[in-house]
Each structure stands twice: as C-alpha cells, then as structure tokens.
Design an enzyme around this catalytic site. Structure first.
Site, PDB file in Angstrom:
ATOM      1  N   LYS A  19      23.388  37.268  44.666  1.00 53.97           N
ATOM      2  CA  LYS A  19      24.228  37.495  45.751  1.00 53.97           C
ATOM      3  C   LYS A  19      23.150  37.788  47.148  1.00 53.97           C
ATOM      4  O   LYS A  19      22.458  36.211  47.206  1.00 53.97           O
ATOM      5  CB  LYS A  19      24.530  39.106  45.239  1.00 53.97           C
ATOM      6  CG  LYS A  19      24.887  39.319  43.900  1.00 53.97           C
ATOM      7  CD  LYS A  19      26.040  40.695  44.187  1.00 53.97           C
ATOM      8  CE  LYS A  19      26.429  40.477  42.535  1.00 53.97           C
ATOM      9  NZ  LYS A  19      26.684  41.945  41.862  1.00 53.97           N
ATOM     10  N   HIS A 105      34.372  35.734  42.800  1.00 54.63           N
ATOM     11  CA  HIS A 105      33.689  36.517  43.005  1.00 54.63           C
ATOM     12  C   HIS A 105      34.230  38.185  42.573  1.00 54.63           C
ATOM     13  O   HIS A 105      35.137  37.966  44.507  1.00 54.63           O
ATOM     14  CB  HIS A 105      32.349  36.510  42.861  1.00 54.63           C
ATOM     15  CG  HIS A 105      31.565  37.671  42.341  1.00 54.63           C
ATOM     16  ND1 HIS A 105      31.783  39.093  42.409  1.00 54.63           N
ATOM     17  CD2 HIS A 105      30.809  37.741  41.196  1.00 54.63           C
ATOM     18  CE1 HIS A 105      30.657  40.071  42.255  1.00 54.63           C
ATOM     19  NE2 HIS A 105      29.875  39.142  41.021  1.00 54.63           N
ATOM     20  N   GLU A 162      34.415  39.477  34.580  1.00 60.43           N
ATOM     21  CA  GLU A 162      33.778  40.914  35.437  1.00 60.43           C
ATOM     22  C   GLU A 162      34.692  42.045  35.881  1.00 60.43           C
ATOM     23  O   GLU A 162      34.869  42.336  36.363  1.00 60.43           O
ATOM     24  CB  GLU A 162      32.587  39.744  36.206  1.00 60.43           C
ATOM     25  CG  GLU A 162      31.621  39.538  36.566  1.00 60.43           C
ATOM     26  CD  GLU A 162      30.882  39.082  37.128  1.00 60.43           C
ATOM     27  OE1 GLU A 162      29.356  39.231  36.707  1.00 60.43           O
ATOM     28  OE2 GLU A 162      31.629  39.210  38.302  1.00 60.43           O
ATOM     29  N   SER A 199      26.696  44.593  35.039  1.00 61.46           N
ATOM     30  CA  SER A 199      25.517  46.022  34.691  1.00 61.46           C
ATOM     31  C   SER A 199      24.406  45.780  33.692  1.00 61.46           C
ATOM     32  O   SER A 199      24.305  46.161  32.735  1.00 61.46           O
ATOM     33  CB  SER A 199      26.074  47.410  34.425  1.00 61.46           C
ATOM     34  OG  SER A 199      26.550  47.624  35.507  1.00 61.46           O
ATOM     35  N   GLY A 218      23.599  40.192  38.292  1.00 67.43           N
ATOM     36  CA  GLY A 218      22.946  40.389  39.625  1.00 67.43           C
ATOM     37  C   GLY A 218      21.972  41.448  39.720  1.00 67.43           C
ATOM     38  O   GLY A 218      20.897  40.954  39.449  1.00 67.43           O
TER      39      GLY A 218
HETATM   40  P1  PGA Z   1      25.694  43.612  37.901  1.00 62.08           P
HETATM   41  O1  PGA Z   1      26.604  42.010  39.145  1.00 62.08           O
HETATM   42  O2  PGA Z   1      24.854  42.443  37.815  1.00 62.08           O
HETATM   43  O3  PGA Z   1      24.807  44.064  39.311  1.00 62.08           O
HETATM   44  O4  PGA Z   1      26.151  44.477  37.822  1.00 62.08           O
HETATM   45  C1  PGA Z   1      27.075  40.725  38.083  1.00 62.08           C
HETATM   46  C2  PGA Z   1      27.986  40.133  38.981  1.00 62.08           C
HETATM   47  O5  PGA Z   1      28.568  41.034  40.265  1.00 62.08           O
HETATM   48  O6  PGA Z   1      27.530  39.321  38.810  1.00 62.08           O
END
Ligand code: PGA
Length: 237
Positions: A19, A105, A162, A199, A218
C-alpha cells in the site's frame, strides 16, 4: 523448521501489497533482509512471491529482485499512454518489468472514487500489454463488479476476494465463507486463480490453502519477519 513438501501443481501465489507504506530506506532494508532469507530457503518451490510496492519504488524493487520473485503495481491508469497528467499507464509499468497489477482494490474504490467502469478499463489496459490484472472484488458485489469487465477478458484475470470487514481489521474471514465466494467467483470468471485477502497472517494463512490459489497480504507484508513467517507457514502446511 520442517522440510517443505514440493508439489509443483500446488504452487500458490503470495502477493505483498505494501500500500502507501515505506520510505526508500525502508524498502532497501526490507529487500535486503528478504533476499537473504529467500536465497537460503526452498519457499519458491511451493509459492510464487510477488511484491507490490508504491509506484515510486517499482524501479528500485525491480533492480533488487531475485529471479523468481514477481513485481506488481498497486494501480494502473484506465487510459493508454498520453495526455493524462499524474497517471501511470500499463505500457509504462510493463516496460519496468511489472507483470501484475492490482485493480479495483476497495481502498481505490473508497478513497479515489474508482468505479466498475474504470476498473474494467484498467483490466483492458493491462491485458493489452500483457500484465495480469488482479481484480479485487467484495462478496455481494462480485457479479456487478465482474459485469463491467469484458467477458472475453475474464480468463486473463486473477481475482482477489477481499471482504471489506476483513481488510486491515485483524478479523480474517471464515474459511467456509471464502470457499463459497470463491465458487461464485469461479462461476462468473471461469476457472481462473482466486486469491483471498483480508487480515491474512502466519497463523491463519493455511486455513485457505485448500480453497484458494493464493493470498493478497497487506499488514502482514510490511515487516519482513511477519511476511517471512507467513511464506514459510505456507511451505510447511
Ligand atoms: P490486510 O490488507 O492484509 O492488511 O487486511 C489486505 C489488502 O487490502 O490487500
């Protein structure tokens, strides 16, 4: 550490989505630490790792990448190269060695007003230059989100499921639910690879091994130790 069981047919895709995190020196430290671990391990036999840094660091990560690790953009312009100030076109990404691009996304949809039509155009731009689009979709919108994309392009996509409630919250989605959504995605897109994101950590990553073809990560990709624990957890499953 246990030996990694090698089975080429079961090779998964693991994408680190940084990100809008990391400065240049943080990118350097992450890459150095990662390359050292990667060089000594057999992880590449069970999982294809792809790194998605901010655009400004694509060239740097491309230079530092060990062979076998892939490079993804986190976004791409819905337009070709031309008079579009501030946009990065798919052809420009491809010229830097980018082979995947995350499109649609939920953070792009939410904070940058990206709609299904733009996502569809981004998919087209990627496919035109040979970049594989990783199309992010949410549960209830799978059908409408896919609906805007030219059906002829469905087979060229990877889809990442997601769930909004799971992204960055620490509440990963129940594996049975992921299985159901994965089936819906495959009904709509055909038998393309489906990733799970939301997550994902080293403690829960293997809950999705049977259902999904990979993970979009992420938070747990930011510290190299966390990401490495996650990658090796897949290998040891
Ligand atoms: P996260 O993000 O692993 O922090 O939940 C995943 C993503 O948005 O690709």
């Amino acid at each position: 550490m246990h030996d990694i069981v090698y089975d080429d047919d079961m090779k998964k895709l693991l994408i680190a989505n940084w990100k809008s995190h990391k400065t240049q020196s943080e990118v350097t430290s992450w890459m150095d630490a990662f390359e050292e671990k990667y060089a000594k391990s057999l992880v590449s036999r069970v999982v294809d790792i792809v790194i998605a840094p901010s655009d400004v660091f694509l060239a740097k990560v491309a230079d530092d990448l060990t062979e076998g690790i892939g490079l993804a953009a986190q976004n791409v312009s819905p337009f070709p190269m031309g008079k579009y100030t501030g946009a990065t076109a798919a052809a420009q990404l491809a010229s830097m060695g980018v082979t995947y691009a995350i499109v649609g996304h939920s953070e792009r949809r939410r904070y940058f007003g990206e709609d299904n039509m733009q996502v569809a155009n981004k998919v087209q731009q990627c496919v035109d230059v040979g970049i594989t689009p990783i199309v992010c979709v949410d549960d209830e919108y799978v059908v409408s989100q896919a609906g805007a994309i030219d059906p002829e392009l469905h087979s060229k996509c990877i889809v990442a499921y997601e769930a909004l409630s799971a992204i960055g919250t620490g509440n990963n989605m129940n594996a049975l639910h992921v299985e159901e959504v994965t089936k819906t995605i495959k009904d709509v897109f055909g038998s393309i690879p489906v990733l799970y994101g939301g997550s994902v950590t080293s403690s829960n990553v293997t809950e999705y091994t049977d259902t999904c073809d990979g993970w979009l990560v992420g938070t747990a990709s930011l510290a190299v130790e966390d990401f490495w624990a996650l990658a090796t957890a897949i290998g040891n499953a």
